[in-house]
Design an enzyme around this catalytic site. Structure first.
Site, PDB file in Angstrom:
ATOM      1  N   GLY A 106       0.858  12.812  -8.213  1.00 49.84           N
ATOM      2  CA  GLY A 106       2.265  12.619  -8.576  1.00 49.84           C
ATOM      3  C   GLY A 106       3.278  13.070  -7.544  1.00 49.84           C
ATOM      4  O   GLY A 106       4.369  13.525  -7.901  1.00 49.84           O
ATOM      5  N   SER A 107       2.979  12.891  -6.259  1.00 51.08           N
ATOM      6  CA  SER A 107       3.975  13.313  -5.256  1.00 51.08           C
ATOM      7  C   SER A 107       5.200  12.402  -5.263  1.00 51.08           C
ATOM      8  O   SER A 107       6.320  12.858  -4.999  1.00 51.08           O
ATOM      9  CB  SER A 107       3.353  13.420  -3.859  1.00 51.08           C
ATOM     10  OG  SER A 107       3.058  12.149  -3.335  1.00 51.08           O
ATOM     11  N   ASN A 108       5.026  11.147  -5.596  1.00 51.61           N
ATOM     12  CA  ASN A 108       6.199  10.263  -5.723  1.00 51.61           C
ATOM     13  C   ASN A 108       7.041  10.665  -6.939  1.00 51.61           C
ATOM     14  O   ASN A 108       8.271  10.611  -6.889  1.00 51.61           O
ATOM     15  CB  ASN A 108       5.764   8.799  -5.845  1.00 51.61           C
ATOM     16  CG  ASN A 108       5.536   8.166  -4.489  1.00 51.61           C
ATOM     17  OD1 ASN A 108       6.466   7.988  -3.709  1.00 51.61           O
ATOM     18  ND2 ASN A 108       4.280   7.854  -4.177  1.00 51.61           N
TER      19      ASN A 108
ATOM     20  N   MET B 133      -3.006   4.400 -12.080  1.00 53.00           N
ATOM     21  CA  MET B 133      -4.197   3.709 -11.597  1.00 53.00           C
ATOM     22  C   MET B 133      -4.777   2.677 -12.565  1.00 53.00           C
ATOM     23  O   MET B 133      -5.921   2.274 -12.424  1.00 53.00           O
ATOM     24  CB  MET B 133      -5.289   4.735 -11.224  1.00 53.00           C
ATOM     25  CG  MET B 133      -4.855   5.745 -10.197  1.00 53.00           C
ATOM     26  SD  MET B 133      -4.135   5.005  -8.713  1.00 53.00           S
ATOM     27  CE  MET B 133      -5.628   4.555  -7.853  1.00 53.00           C
ATOM     28  N   ARG B 134      -3.978   2.247 -13.520  1.00 49.31           N
ATOM     29  CA  ARG B 134      -4.466   1.222 -14.452  1.00 49.31           C
ATOM     30  C   ARG B 134      -3.675  -0.049 -14.281  1.00 49.31           C
ATOM     31  O   ARG B 134      -2.460  -0.009 -14.071  1.00 49.31           O
ATOM     32  CB  ARG B 134      -4.255   1.678 -15.894  1.00 49.31           C
ATOM     33  CG  ARG B 134      -5.171   2.739 -16.351  1.00 49.31           C
ATOM     34  CD  ARG B 134      -4.868   3.026 -17.800  1.00 49.31           C
ATOM     35  NE  ARG B 134      -5.405   1.985 -18.661  1.00 49.31           N
ATOM     36  CZ  ARG B 134      -6.630   1.994 -19.154  1.00 49.31           C
ATOM     37  NH1 ARG B 134      -7.429   2.999 -18.908  1.00 49.31           N
ATOM     38  NH2 ARG B 134      -7.060   1.010 -19.913  1.00 49.31           N
TER      39      ARG B 134
ATOM     40  N   ILE C 299      -1.824  -3.047 -15.789  1.00 48.74           N
ATOM     41  CA  ILE C 299      -1.212  -3.402 -17.075  1.00 48.74           C
ATOM     42  C   ILE C 299      -1.480  -4.879 -17.326  1.00 48.74           C
ATOM     43  O   ILE C 299      -1.070  -5.734 -16.550  1.00 48.74           O
ATOM     44  CB  ILE C 299       0.301  -3.100 -17.081  1.00 48.74           C
ATOM     45  CG1 ILE C 299       0.511  -1.583 -16.921  1.00 48.74           C
ATOM     46  CG2 ILE C 299       0.949  -3.610 -18.371  1.00 48.74           C
ATOM     47  CD1 ILE C 299       1.957  -1.145 -16.891  1.00 48.74           C
TER      48      ILE C 299
ATOM     49  N   ASN D 250       6.556  -0.840  -9.438  1.00 43.53           N
ATOM     50  CA  ASN D 250       5.406  -0.153  -8.849  1.00 43.53           C
ATOM     51  C   ASN D 250       5.642   0.016  -7.349  1.00 43.53           C
ATOM     52  O   ASN D 250       6.386  -0.759  -6.743  1.00 43.53           O
ATOM     53  CB  ASN D 250       4.138  -0.988  -9.077  1.00 43.53           C
ATOM     54  CG  ASN D 250       2.894  -0.310  -8.524  1.00 43.53           C
ATOM     55  OD1 ASN D 250       2.679   0.883  -8.736  1.00 43.53           O
ATOM     56  ND2 ASN D 250       2.075  -1.042  -7.783  1.00 43.53           N
TER      57      ASN D 250
ATOM     58  N   HIS E 219       3.520   0.238  -3.733  1.00 44.10           N
ATOM     59  CA  HIS E 219       2.206  -0.041  -3.153  1.00 44.10           C
ATOM     60  C   HIS E 219       2.267   0.297  -1.650  1.00 44.10           C
ATOM     61  O   HIS E 219       3.207  -0.114  -0.965  1.00 44.10           O
ATOM     62  CB  HIS E 219       1.859  -1.518  -3.360  1.00 44.10           C
ATOM     63  CG  HIS E 219       0.469  -1.862  -2.932  1.00 44.10           C
ATOM     64  ND1 HIS E 219      -0.642  -1.534  -3.694  1.00 44.10           N
ATOM     65  CD2 HIS E 219      -0.001  -2.474  -1.827  1.00 44.10           C
ATOM     66  CE1 HIS E 219      -1.731  -1.950  -3.056  1.00 44.10           C
ATOM     67  NE2 HIS E 219      -1.368  -2.519  -1.927  1.00 44.10           N
TER      68      HIS E 219
HETATM   69  C1  GRF Z   1       0.913   6.214  -3.438  1.00 46.84           C
HETATM   70  O1  GRF Z   1       0.358   5.975  -2.177  1.00 46.84           O
HETATM   71  C2  GRF Z   1       1.424   4.944  -4.031  1.00 46.84           C
HETATM   72  O2  GRF Z   1       1.877   4.027  -3.073  1.00 46.84           O
HETATM   73  C3  GRF Z   1       0.214   4.386  -4.727  1.00 46.84           C
HETATM   74  O3  GRF Z   1      -0.451   5.499  -5.235  1.00 46.84           O
HETATM   75  C4  GRF Z   1      -0.150   6.641  -4.440  1.00 46.84           C
HETATM   76  C5  GRF Z   1       0.345   7.700  -5.380  1.00 46.84           C
HETATM   77  O4  GRF Z   1       0.506   8.935  -4.747  1.00 46.84           O
HETATM   78  N1  GRF Z   1       0.584   3.440  -5.744  1.00 46.84           N
HETATM   79  P1  GRF Z   1       1.189  10.131  -5.533  1.00 46.84           P
HETATM   80  O5  GRF Z   1       0.374  10.351  -6.813  1.00 46.84           O
HETATM   81  O6  GRF Z   1       2.601   9.731  -5.837  1.00 46.84           O
HETATM   82  O7  GRF Z   1       1.112  11.305  -4.625  1.00 46.84           O
END
Ligand code: GRF
Length: 206
Positions: free
Chosen positions: A14-16, A92-93, A95, A110, A112
């Protein structure tokens, strides 16, 4: 300026998600995270939500194996929190439920880690870009549709990866850009609206 009520979905570190929370704290992202939802009871992102007193909903992927049933459970949760935007941040699922996709049409986004359509539909896009010998890769933020990683593109950013010497280095470089871009795009939903015409996305400021 009204904050936009959002849900964030993540399955892992969850760094984003954290980047969005930090941008909200810094007054750079006009969003209220009404709920954090995960399919993974062990996701590190849960702690990030808890530290901000954000409600956490866990839909355990081990308990609900049927995709349709899982997505309907997800829809119920989202409906309950009355969110206007659903932000997938390392969720990671796939939809798949038509009912969920239809009722949140162009409301699920999303991120990517590649310049789509390059390295579409993979969870190792950064490593594949490195292995391919790409000099430039990047990130794409797009609407979620039934075409996995193929929904209309909202934002893209190119990242020079010619100096990277492993897939991990590529991932580490791209994620820094993700952390800046994703909160900005979320913020743009509070400040205007996106109009989707086929594959084209146009932005209209409020
Ligand atoms: C990121 O690289 C994003 O682009 C991809 O999954 C990764 C999630 O990283 N969809 P984080 O969990 O936000 O660190």
């Amino acid at each position: 300026m009204e904050n936009i009520p959002i849900a964030v979905l993540a399955s892992g570190r969850g760094s984003n998600f954290q980047a969005i929370l930090d941008a909200i704290d810094a007054g750079e992202c006009s969003a209220d995270v009404k709920v954090f939802i995960t399919d993974n009871p062990e996701a590190k992102a849960i702690e990030r939500a808890q530290s901000k007193n954000i409600p956490v909903e866990i839909i355990d992927k081990r308990e609900i194996k049927d995709r349709e049933q899982f997505d309907l459970e997800l829809k119920k949760k989202l409906d309950g929190y009355k969110v206007e935007l659903v932000v997938l941040a390392g969720y990671m699922r796939i939809i798949k439920s038509k009912e969920l996709l239809d009722s949140y049409k162009y409301k699920i986004i999303n991120i990517h880690p590649s310049l789509l359509p390059a390295f579409k539909g993979t969870t190792h896009a950064q490593h594949e870009a490195y292995d391919y010998g790409c000099k430039v890769s990047g990130l794409t933020i797009h609407f979620v549709t039934d075409d996995v990683d193929g929904g209309p593109i909202i934002y893209q950013e190119a990242v020079d990866i010619s100096d990277c010497s492993s897939g991990d280095e590529v991932a580490a470089k791209i994620i820094k850009h993700e952390h800046k871009a994703y909160p900005k795009v979320v913020d743009s939903f509070a400040k205007g609206k996106y109009v989707v015409e086929g594959k084209h996305v146009r932005y209209i400021k409020k």
